[in-house]
Design an enzyme around this catalytic site. Sequence first.
Site, mmCIF file in Angstrom:
data_model
loop_
_atom_site.group_PDB
_atom_site.id
_atom_site.type_symbol
_atom_site.label_atom_id
_atom_site.label_comp_id
_atom_site.label_asym_id
_atom_site.label_seq_id
_atom_site.Cartn_x
_atom_site.Cartn_y
_atom_site.Cartn_z
ATOM 1 N N GLU A 57 -27.737 0.883 4.718
ATOM 2 C CA GLU A 57 -27.472 -0.046 5.813
ATOM 3 C C GLU A 57 -27.672 -1.500 5.405
ATOM 4 O OE1 GLU A 57 -29.196 2.714 6.007
ATOM 5 O OE2 GLU A 57 -28.303 3.940 7.599
ATOM 6 N N PHE B 7 -37.862 11.417 17.855
ATOM 7 C CA PHE B 7 -37.358 11.454 16.483
ATOM 8 C C PHE B 7 -36.461 10.238 16.232
ATOM 9 C CE2 PHE B 7 -34.038 12.946 13.434
ATOM 10 C CZ PHE B 7 -34.864 12.995 12.316
ATOM 11 N N GLN B 8 -36.748 9.522 15.188
ATOM 12 C CA GLN B 8 -35.993 8.319 14.782
ATOM 13 C C GLN B 8 -35.989 7.230 15.848
ATOM 14 O OE1 GLN B 8 -32.201 9.729 13.109
ATOM 15 N NE2 GLN B 8 -33.228 9.857 11.123
ATOM 16 N N LYS C 79 -28.252 6.461 22.857
ATOM 17 C CA LYS C 79 -27.194 7.465 22.623
ATOM 18 C C LYS C 79 -26.478 7.855 23.913
ATOM 19 C CE LYS C 79 -26.504 11.911 20.343
ATOM 20 N NZ LYS C 79 -27.124 12.957 19.525
ATOM 21 N N MET D 204 -35.935 -15.284 -12.942
ATOM 22 C CA MET D 204 -36.441 -16.489 -12.289
ATOM 23 C C MET D 204 -37.969 -16.453 -12.189
ATOM 24 S SD MET D 204 -35.730 -19.341 -11.119
ATOM 25 C CE MET D 204 -34.132 -19.713 -10.422
HETATM 26 C C1 LIG Z 1 -35.656 -8.729 -2.242
HETATM 27 C C2 LIG Z 1 -36.355 -9.700 -3.140
HETATM 28 N N1 LIG Z 1 -37.473 -9.323 -3.802
HETATM 29 C C3 LIG Z 1 -38.100 -10.197 -4.618
HETATM 30 C C4 LIG Z 1 -37.621 -11.478 -4.783
HETATM 31 C C5 LIG Z 1 -38.350 -12.471 -5.703
HETATM 32 N N2 LIG Z 1 -37.462 -12.851 -6.808
HETATM 33 C C6 LIG Z 1 -36.747 -14.001 -6.807
HETATM 34 S S1 LIG Z 1 -35.749 -14.148 -8.125
HETATM 35 C C7 LIG Z 1 -36.311 -12.703 -8.783
HETATM 36 C C8 LIG Z 1 -35.771 -12.203 -10.086
HETATM 37 C C9 LIG Z 1 -34.333 -11.833 -10.009
HETATM 38 O O1 LIG Z 1 -33.989 -11.103 -11.138
HETATM 39 P P1 LIG Z 1 -32.484 -10.882 -11.518
HETATM 40 O O2 LIG Z 1 -31.713 -10.393 -10.349
HETATM 41 O O3 LIG Z 1 -32.424 -10.071 -12.757
HETATM 42 O O4 LIG Z 1 -31.965 -12.364 -11.761
HETATM 43 P P2 LIG Z 1 -32.346 -13.377 -12.949
HETATM 44 O O5 LIG Z 1 -33.339 -14.336 -12.396
HETATM 45 O O6 LIG Z 1 -32.880 -12.583 -14.092
HETATM 46 O O7 LIG Z 1 -31.037 -14.042 -13.245
HETATM 47 C C10 LIG Z 1 -37.266 -12.113 -7.947
HETATM 48 C C11 LIG Z 1 -37.973 -10.858 -8.234
HETATM 49 C C12 LIG Z 1 -36.478 -11.824 -4.038
HETATM 50 N N3 LIG Z 1 -35.948 -13.038 -4.091
HETATM 51 N N4 LIG Z 1 -35.851 -10.914 -3.257
#
Ligand SMILES: Cc1ncc(C[n+]2csc(CCOP(=O)(O)OP(=O)(O)O)c2C)c(N)n1
Length: 565
Positions: free
Chosen positions: A50, A112-113, A162, A470
């Site tokens: 979803e 449920f749910q 529902k 990042m």
């Molecule tokens: C759902 C979610 N969880 C954690 C984060 C924290 N976060 C920001 S950037 C990042 C790394 C992203 O890794 P990747 O998709 O491999 O991109 P890269 O920076 O390596 O290009 C994380 C863990 C986030 N922004 N969103």
Amino acid sequence: MKMTGAQIICEAMIQEGVEVAFGILGGSVLPFYDTLPQYPQLRHVLVRHEQGAAHAADGYARATGKVGVCFATSGPGATNLVTGIANAHLDSVPMVAITGQVSRPFIGKDAFQEVDITGITLPITKHNYLVTDAASLPKIVREAFHIARTGRPGPVHIDVPKDVFTEEAEVNLPAKLSMMSYKPTLQGHPAQIKKASRLINEARRPLILAGRGVNISGAYDGLKKLAETAQIPVVTTLLGIGCFPESHILSFGMVGMHGMAYANMALNTTDLLIAIGMRFDDRVTSMVSSFAPKAKIIHIDIDPAEIGKNVRVDVPIVGDVKAVLKELNKQLESVQHVDWVNQLDNWRKEHPSTDIRDSDGVLPQYVVRKIYDITKGQATIVTGVGQHQMWAAQHYWYDKPNTLISSGGLGTMGFGLPAAIGAKIGCPEDTVWCIDGDGSFQMTIQELATITQERTAVKIAILNNGYLGMVRQWQEMFYEKRYVATPLSGPDFVKIAEAYGIPAVRAERREDVIPAVEQAMAEEGPYLIDFRVEPEENVYPMVPPGASLSEQLEAPVKEEAIWQQ
Ligand SMILES: Cc1ncc(C[n+]2csc(CCOP(=O)(O)OP(=O)(O)O)c2C)c(N)n1
Ligand SMILES: [Mg+2]
């Protein structure tokens, strides 16, 4: 005429111009799905989670400007939508999310749910409804779409028990809607517009900071006229990218934490900041107390709650950006700011910000640049969140509105792939590239099956650095290189793609990049490229968290630059 609740929803959606909805069914929405075949003009796209439905509806909405629609069943289906709804809320994306709920007699019984999903979505929607009888549905659906798309757009959630889907009611779909309690202000106050025009006519170093509001309101011509008439340089937020052609002589790129050095320098120097359809997010302002220190600020926004929220404003103008700019432009003098524009041009030469260093390996910036070259800058780019997102913003130049689709406010990893599906389904003629990170991609990787089932020709570029890059960059710079939990393994993405029936290739050296991108463009259907990029490449410029914009760090090795903008 008598109709069931499910039929009323379908009829009302058709009246609202809905053509596509994304979702997954379950017990509580079964009666609704059972009704769908009666309405072949409503296309349903079955996603695999979803969250994917909400992001696909979001990408569809951003690419088309229409309201995105998603469906889920009660309980876990509904809670799985939550991230996508919050994402749309923070980025002002028009969306209607419809969830099934347990039947009315079961509500409050921990059935449920059953979850109190309207309780959960209350703070992350523009409005929400728990429907108590089928007779109220015509008005509710009408209102929901109206609220979602007007004023400052946002997500609206409708929770439908529902037994309301199956309940029959005598209905007339209301042709017109008038809501006493909700009337967004569209026209700016003439006295405020006059004050603003006076400031603009007198300013010596004016600067336009344009945000997503310009894209939403379609105020491109008004913005261009303002910039050109008064010769005002334009910088944008991440979500404002594309609202002013980036190849325009007055365009000076994105501001903020990973903005162009010269754009941030312009913010530090301007004597009049004209902020249009943006909300002074902390990724834009950095330290608020030192933001635009020499400037008077004009803030044009449709949402009065944004005025003065983060920064002090000298001339607020509440209204639809397009309508306000139309009036403002009538009062402007044709002037030149030659010295000021030259100053910015010089800063751009001295602080290039988008030069790419030499390397035999695959540099992520180089990949983005080649996608730009080979698509001739005409593609829609959809991203995940992380370093790759910033490189996609920095190294591709967007001349058309709404062609960079990215999760700004919530920064949601996993947004890219499903949002790209939504964008491609909304604009089938457009070339859509999903530029994703290996981490982000793994969060919604299951939507590859949606691509195959729906024959959606999305091109996927994974900038695979083997890291949650990042965060690794922050650990390198601010946590003495303690790479805790950021090294990231992944599957063989080429094999994964092929298992889903999607052709794919790996690019490991610089010379692999161009053929891979060309092959992707030559394919009629979807295509995936696993770019094995330099693992420890960093995003520059960077304003360290908590610092002011004047403390930005630029790429350390400038003399090695070979690919200049
Ligand atoms: C759902 C979610 N969880 C954690 C984060 C924290 N976060 C920001 S950037 C990042 C790394 C992203 O890794 P990747 O998709 O491999 O991109 P890269 O920076 O390596 O290009 C994380 C863990 C986030 N922004 N969103
Ligand atoms: Mg990564």
